[in-house]
Design an enzyme around this catalytic site. Structure first.
Site, mmCIF file in Angstrom:
data_model
loop_
_atom_site.group_PDB
_atom_site.id
_atom_site.type_symbol
_atom_site.label_atom_id
_atom_site.label_comp_id
_atom_site.label_asym_id
_atom_site.label_seq_id
_atom_site.Cartn_x
_atom_site.Cartn_y
_atom_site.Cartn_z
ATOM 1 N N SER A 117 55.953 -91.932 -39.383
ATOM 2 C CA SER A 117 55.527 -93.341 -39.438
ATOM 3 C C SER A 117 56.525 -94.302 -39.348
ATOM 4 O O SER A 117 57.578 -94.250 -40.073
ATOM 5 C CB SER A 117 54.578 -93.624 -40.600
ATOM 6 O OG SER A 117 54.101 -94.756 -40.585
ATOM 7 N N GLY A 118 56.436 -95.104 -38.515
ATOM 8 C CA GLY A 118 57.392 -96.131 -38.097
ATOM 9 C C GLY A 118 58.630 -95.896 -37.205
ATOM 10 O O GLY A 118 59.726 -96.599 -37.131
ATOM 11 N N THR A 154 54.080 -95.895 -31.507
ATOM 12 C CA THR A 154 53.137 -96.797 -30.458
ATOM 13 C C THR A 154 54.138 -97.869 -29.632
ATOM 14 O O THR A 154 53.569 -97.898 -28.536
ATOM 15 C CB THR A 154 52.379 -97.716 -31.572
ATOM 16 O OG1 THR A 154 51.857 -96.894 -32.668
ATOM 17 C CG2 THR A 154 51.398 -98.864 -31.082
ATOM 18 N N ASN A 203 55.479 -99.031 -42.356
ATOM 19 C CA ASN A 203 55.462 -99.661 -41.149
ATOM 20 C C ASN A 203 54.632 -100.682 -41.168
ATOM 21 O O ASN A 203 53.444 -100.592 -41.662
ATOM 22 C CB ASN A 203 55.142 -98.546 -40.205
ATOM 23 C CG ASN A 203 55.080 -99.220 -38.685
ATOM 24 O OD1 ASN A 203 55.458 -100.331 -38.552
ATOM 25 N ND2 ASN A 203 54.588 -98.441 -37.768
ATOM 26 N N SER A 245 51.522 -99.978 -38.830
ATOM 27 C CA SER A 245 51.044 -98.394 -38.650
ATOM 28 C C SER A 245 49.998 -98.213 -38.076
ATOM 29 O O SER A 245 48.902 -98.740 -38.561
ATOM 30 C CB SER A 245 51.447 -97.927 -40.327
ATOM 31 O OG SER A 245 51.345 -96.885 -40.201
ATOM 32 N N SER A 246 49.714 -97.268 -37.072
ATOM 33 C CA SER A 246 48.598 -96.853 -36.648
ATOM 34 C C SER A 246 48.118 -96.055 -37.599
ATOM 35 O O SER A 246 48.443 -94.916 -38.025
ATOM 36 C CB SER A 246 48.843 -96.183 -35.374
ATOM 37 O OG SER A 246 49.698 -96.707 -34.707
ATOM 38 N N GLY A 259 52.457 -89.783 -37.376
ATOM 39 C CA GLY A 259 53.387 -89.060 -37.557
ATOM 40 C C GLY A 259 53.339 -88.118 -38.920
ATOM 41 O O GLY A 259 52.402 -88.174 -39.527
ATOM 42 N N GLU A 263 53.531 -86.920 -42.482
ATOM 43 C CA GLU A 263 53.711 -87.862 -43.680
ATOM 44 C C GLU A 263 53.933 -87.104 -44.850
ATOM 45 O O GLU A 263 53.304 -86.013 -45.094
ATOM 46 C CB GLU A 263 52.338 -88.745 -43.489
ATOM 47 C CG GLU A 263 52.256 -89.713 -42.831
ATOM 48 C CD GLU A 263 51.068 -90.580 -42.862
ATOM 49 O OE1 GLU A 263 50.313 -90.314 -43.550
ATOM 50 O OE2 GLU A 263 50.952 -91.652 -41.985
#
Ligand SMILES: Nc1ncnc2c1ncn2[C@@H]1O[C@H](COP(=O)(O)OP(=O)(O)OP(=O)(O)O)[C@@H](O)[C@H]1O
Ligand SMILES: [Mg+2]
Length: 1108
Positions: free
Chosen positions: A107-108, A112, A157, A160-161, A387, A389
């Site tokens: 994540s981050g 994206t 993030n 974050s998605s 991603g 985690e």
């Protein structure tokens, strides 16, 4: 020339990790760091792109960069995400291969962003046109909509998605986009009702509250204040660098572009508002008399507003929050809900409402962006999935997410190796299998249909009886105990019994990316994803088109007693579909790495990067790649790049490229086992070999550069020399020409001189000859002339002599004859006959003269002075006398014509002439003026009647004169009268007689010689008139006055003739004084007038203007 950086040129570190030497984790990370520090965020591992998140905008995503990477080979330029996008797009377009771009990372890490970069690159390079651009725009604008509803700020993030996204972009055979299909995976819906500390709910809630107009908020019954809503954590409601209000406008605009209708947008916002309202519904416990706990809604206002928003009957929803109805075949059992259950129901409804809304949005977007044609199309899939985690507290969501990542890792390993292996096979290269960690075993632990964790969870959820998270863990402990990647304190595996890092309510899985500890709490509930039927039915009853669509199971007509599939099951199924889908496509990998945990640019945390490198299996990736051959290149570009290393291939190789490369490699001191020749590529085993080639190439390029420089300089010098030579020839030619011209001119002029001298000499010679000839001729002529002259003169003399002689003879003869005649006739002539003949002759001549004169006589005018000439000189006397006589006669004749008056006038004029002619300058001007006499018409003018009567005699002259004042010389007008006896002076105005002088008293009159009109009447001394003295007068008719005075004085019987003195200085007796009147030539300043001034007692000076 544009300078392009190739993968191998000007490298910072190494652009492709496969070339890293020596290869170790440290050198790998060092290389990443080095490149990151130099803003090189992309690095390759073969065809895999490693992307480091720069956490700042770099100028490497410009349209110019897009153009730079467009249609270039993958390794041609320095590593870039555009190179991968271009490669994928070109093999899709040109080789008809469906592509997928797998973007992974935690994540981050920038997944994206990477997916958006790929999409924007493809949009920029694919075809253009109105329709195509619309499709592109819709595809690109789907991102902001999905991000608003599916992204949230997390601790890792800010954007974050919170869902997985796979988007298939469809292209036609030309490579123009036709449309797309988006698949979404497992939205993290628990976030709707609760957010971990430091995180936010989904962006849309904040965007709506800060970006919507007051009017919209009023319609949605919302308040702008976040704190009013229980579902919105206040922790980090405002995120730095995130403008919710502006993003709301972007989202609305994007929805419009994607094709959402106005009412659809409104419905979506109503649902979002409803979720917020739902969070504010609170329950209070209420005990029933039967001992059961019930719940009541605390404040029904929010419920009311929410029902109004969604068009639901309040009582229906209220009941749904209070009861739970369980239907089994034929019976229906309703139980009341306690407060905890009511809250569970509320949150379940909120989560379901939101996640279904999100799925609806995806479907709606798909509807808009779906390809309009059914023609066969090519597909490029872009996978941007959450991603891996590892949190402190990992729950069901993390388990699912990490499972997905395991699957992706597996596909990555599989596809990478398979591709690698296939390439070796394709190229006919010998291949020995390489050992690598295959995470299939972990995938199996999770997804195995019989004893996989998901299967057991499902089993537990479906099992009748008491089902809790603990029973589920027990089950795992029993079944998975032996699995080498499963760890649990209570498992049968005794080695974990004493592991205190492993709490009792947790299990741990050794993922490929590391060990993750999962807390089982909530696993069963989340997997069940239970929404009470009462609520879904209440929702279905809503008078709101969108809500109705979202809860189809609430339709009482279609009651489905089957349990809905569990979340885990659904996810496993969709991941399975996704994997199948991906396996049919050509994979392209982007492995995103996060450089630090602080979301900060320029910070590179080794440990964090190292961790990611490890779990992403990047080292393995490099090793696998290098286990075979580290580097491969098609023969053509290889030969092109290295042909200068061998004399036989440089500068041109005429044969096939492969043979050229073989010749080239054979020529180099590289061991044969270091490379293999495939069908279309050469494979280089060791990076060192490549570096050796590169080094040789660099040296060669330097030598070549020197050679080129040498040749160029030689060429330049030679060209210069040739130019100089050419110029020298031209200059020499011109100079020679000039010199020759000069010489020629000299010779020519010398020749001319010599020639001229010669010609001159010849000419002079000729001239001399001619002159001599001429002189001779002249001499001859002269001589002949002289001769002829002499002859002629002689002849003339002779003739003259002869004539003289003849004349003499004739004279002599005449004399002789005369003598003879006289002798003969003497006796007949008288002695005075000669005189008579003479007289007769004279008489005849005179007669002839006079007769001739008669016809040539002059006119009768007395002023005609002409007279005909005399024929003979002896007539001189006559000629003098005759004109005078004729003139006198002519005058007499003329006078005889006059009358008496005219005669008198002429007599006067004659007398005037006698007095003044040649004596006074005034006279000539008076000649032409007739003597009028009476200028005043005294006898007829009644004005002078009195004066006339005072004068006895006839007035001969009457005129106005000026009497000069003796004192100052000024004149006074007086009438001047002349009679036969006297001169009278009278006053001009009154006519009174001032003085009367008898003519006998006048002694003389004095006038000047000049043109003035002054005259002095001088009186005889002792006469009666002389008492007052003389008169000094001036008149315009001076000549007439004096003439008449003179005449009258002459004719008067008793007077002597009057004297007229003409002199410029005369004396005048004024009473007792004698004053001298002096006339002088006046100065020009006085003009034309005569002025008289008294100079002193004795002198009166009259200044007279000079007459021209
Ligand atoms: N290429 C880039 N250039 C500049 N900034 C970037 C880039 N890639 C990522 N970032 C920054 O990093 C942030 C996180 O990136 P992104 O949202 O793509 O991460 P992610 O991998 O999708 O995370 P998640 O899994 O949480 O969705 C972005 O909001 C942006 O600020
Ligand atoms: Mg993301």
């Amino acid at each position: 020339m544009e300078v392009k950086t190739s993968l191998l040129d000007n490298m910072i570190g190494v652009g492709d990790m496969v070339l890293l030497e020596p290869l170790s984790e440290d050198s790998f990370i060092e290389n990443l760091r080095k490149r990151f520090d130099h803003n090189e965020i992309y690095t390759y591992i073969g065809s895999v792109v490693i992307s480091m998140n720069p956490y700042r905008s770099l100028p490497i995503f410009t349209p110019e960069k897009v153009e730079e990477y467009r249609n270039r080979n993958f390794y041609e330029l320095s590593p870039h995400i555009y190179a991968l996008a271009d490669e994928a797009y070109r093999s899709l377009r040109d080789q008809d291969k469906d592509q997928c771009i797998l973007i992974t990372g935690e994540s981050g890490a920038g997944k994206t962003e990477a997916s958006k970069l790929v999409m924007s690159y493809v949009a920029a390079v694919c075809g253009k046109g109105q329709e195509v651009n619309k499709v592109k725009e819709q595809l690109l604008q789907s991102n902001p909509v999905l991000e608003a509803f599916g992204n949230a700020k997390t601790v890792r993030n800010d954007n974050s998605s919170r869902f997985g996204k796979y988007m298939d972009i469809e292209f036609d055979f030309k490579g123009d986009p036709l449309g797309g299909v988006i698949s979404n995976y497992l939205l993290e819906k628990s976030r709707v009702v609760k957010q971990p500390r430091g995180e936010r709910n989904f962006h849309i809630f904040y965007q709506l509250l800060s970006g919507a107009s007051d009017d919209t908020l009023k319609k949605l019954k919302l308040d702008r204040d976040y704190s009013k809503y229980n579902y919105l954590s206040l922790d980090s409601a405002v995120v730095n660098g995130l403008d919710d209000a502006a993003n709301f406008r972007t989202v609305k605009n994007a929805m419009q572009i994607v094709g959402f209708m106005e009412d659809e947008v409104q419905s979506v916002l109503e649902l979002v508002a409803a979720v917020l309202k739902l969070g504010d519904i609170e329950f209070k416990p209420e005990s029933r008399c039967n001992g059961s706990d019930e719940s009541r809604i605390k404040d029904k206002n929010d419920l009311k507003e929410m029902c109004e928003l969604l068009g639901i009957e309040q009582s229906v929803l209220e009941r749904a929050f209070s009861y739970r109805t369980v239907e089994a075949r034929l019976e229906k059992v309703s139980t009341t809900l306690n407060v905890a259950q009511a809250y569970y129901a509320r949150d379940a409804l909120a989560k379901n409402l939101y996640s279904r809304l999100f799925s609806w949005l995806v479907t709606r977007i798909n509807e808009s962006i779906k390809a309009q044609t059914k023609a066969r199309h090519k597909v490029m899939g872009v996978l941007d999935i959450y991603g891996f985690e590892i949190f402190e507290d990992n729950s069901f969501e993390q388990f699912i997410i990490n499972y997905c990542n395991e699957k992706l890792q597996q596909i990555f390993i599989e596809l990478t190796l398979r591709e690698e292996q296939e390439e070796y096979v394709r190229e006919g290269i010998e291949w020995t299998n390489i050992e690598y960690f295959n995470n299939a075993i972990i995938c199996d632990l999770i997804e195995n249909h019989q004893n996989g964790i998901l299967a057991m969870l499902d089993e537990e959820c479906l099992r009748p009886g008491t089902v809790t998270d603990e029973t589920f863990l027990d089950k795992l402990n029993t079944i998975c105990a032996e699995h080498q990647h499963f760890e649990s304190r209570l498992s049968k595996n005794s080695k974990f019994l004493t592991d205190h890092s492993l709490p009792h309510n947790c299990f741990r899985i050794q993922h490929y990316a590391g060990k993750v500890l999962y807390r089982v709490e909530g696993f069963v509930d989340k997997n069940n994803d239970l929404l009470y039927r009462d609520l879904s039915q209440a929702m279905y009853k809503a008078n709101h088109s969108l809500i109705k669509q979202l809860f189809p199971e609430g339709n009482p007509g279609k009651v489905n007693l089957k349990r809905p599939p569990t979340a885990g099951f659904q996810f496993r199924a969709s991941v399975g579909t996704l994997m199948k889908n991906l396996q049919t496509k050509n994979p392209n990998y982007i492995r995103c790495i996060k450089p630090n945990d602080k979301k900060a640019s320029h910070i590179f945390t080794d440990s964090l990067v190292c961790h990611q490198v490890r779990y992403l299996g990047l080292m393995e990736n490099v090793r696998v790649r290098r286990a075979g051959y580290a580097f491969r290149q098609a023969y053509e570009p290889c030969l092109e790049r290295y042909k200068m290393l061998c004399k036989r291939t440089w500068p041109h190789w005429r044969g096939p490229a492969r043979e050229g490369v073989e010749v080239l490699m054979a020529d180099l001191p590289v061991p044969a086992e270091e490379f293999s020749f495939g069908r279309s590529k050469i494979f280089i085993r060791n990076p060192r070999t490549l570096f050796f080639l590169e080094e040789r190439r660099r040296q060669c390029l330097q030598d070549l550069a020197t050679l080129i420089q040498k040749i160029y300089r030689g060429w330049k010098c030679r060209s210069h020399f040739l130019l100089l030579k050419k110029s020298q020839i031209v200059v020499a030619a011109w100079y020679r020409r000039y010199a020759q011209e000069k010489k020629y001119q000299k010779i020519k002029s010398a020749t001319t001189v010599v020639q001229s001298y010669t010609r001159g000499w010849q000419a002079r010679k000729l001239l001399r000859e001619l002159k001599y000839q001429k002189r001779c001729e002249e001499a001859v002529t002269t001589i002949s002339a002289f001769w002829h002259g002499t002859q002629a003169r002689r002849e003339l003399r002779t003739l003259k002599e002869e004539a003289r002689r003849k004349h003499a003879v004739a004279v002599i003869w005449a004399y002789w004859q005369g003598l003879k005649v006289r002798r003969e006739y003497r006796k007949f002539f008288r002695a005075n006959a000669g005189k008579k003949i003479y007289d007769f002759t004279i008489q005849r001549i005179m007669q002839k003269y006079f007769l001739g004169l008669k016809s040539t006589m002059p006119s009768m005018s007395p002023i005609d002075k002409s007279w005909p000439a005399r024929p003979y000189r002896f007539l001189d006397g006559v000629h003098r006398e005759l004109p005078r006589i004729f003139h006198l006669w002519r005058c007499k004749k003329y006078r005889s014509q006059f009358t008496e008056e005219k005669k008198a006038v002429y007599e006067e004029k004659l007398e005037a002439s006698e007095i003044f002619k040649d004596k006074k300058a005034l006279y000539p001007s008076s000649v032409s003026q007739p003597f009028k006499g009476d200028y005043l018409e005294i006898s007829t003018n009644p004005k002078y009647q009195k004066l006339n009567s005072a004068v006895d005699e006839k007035v001969l002259l009457a005129d106005v004169v000026n009497k000069i004042n003796r004192a100052n010389g000024k004149g006074t007008a007086r009438i001047f009268l002349l009679t036969k006896k006297s001169v009278v002076l009278a006053d001009q105005k009154t006519g009174q007689v001032k003085a009367s002088v008898p003519l006998p008293d006048l002694a003389s009159v004095s006038v000047s010689t000049q043109s003035d009109g002054f005259f002095a009447l001088r009186l005889k001394e002792g006469s009666a008139s002389a008492v007052k003295g003389d008169f000094l007068l001036s008149s315009e008719h001076l000549i007439e006055i004096i003439t008449k005075l003179h005449r009258t004085g002459a004719t008067a019987a008793d007077s002597k003739q009057l004297n007229v003195d003409i002199s410029d200085e005369f004396l005048v007796q004024f009473k007792h004084d004698k004053v001298c009147v002096k006339f002088i030539q006046g100065a020009p300043k006085n003009g034309n007038s005569v002025s008289c001034k008294r100079k002193n007692n004795r002198l009166l000076e009259v200044s007279v203007p000079t007459t021209a």
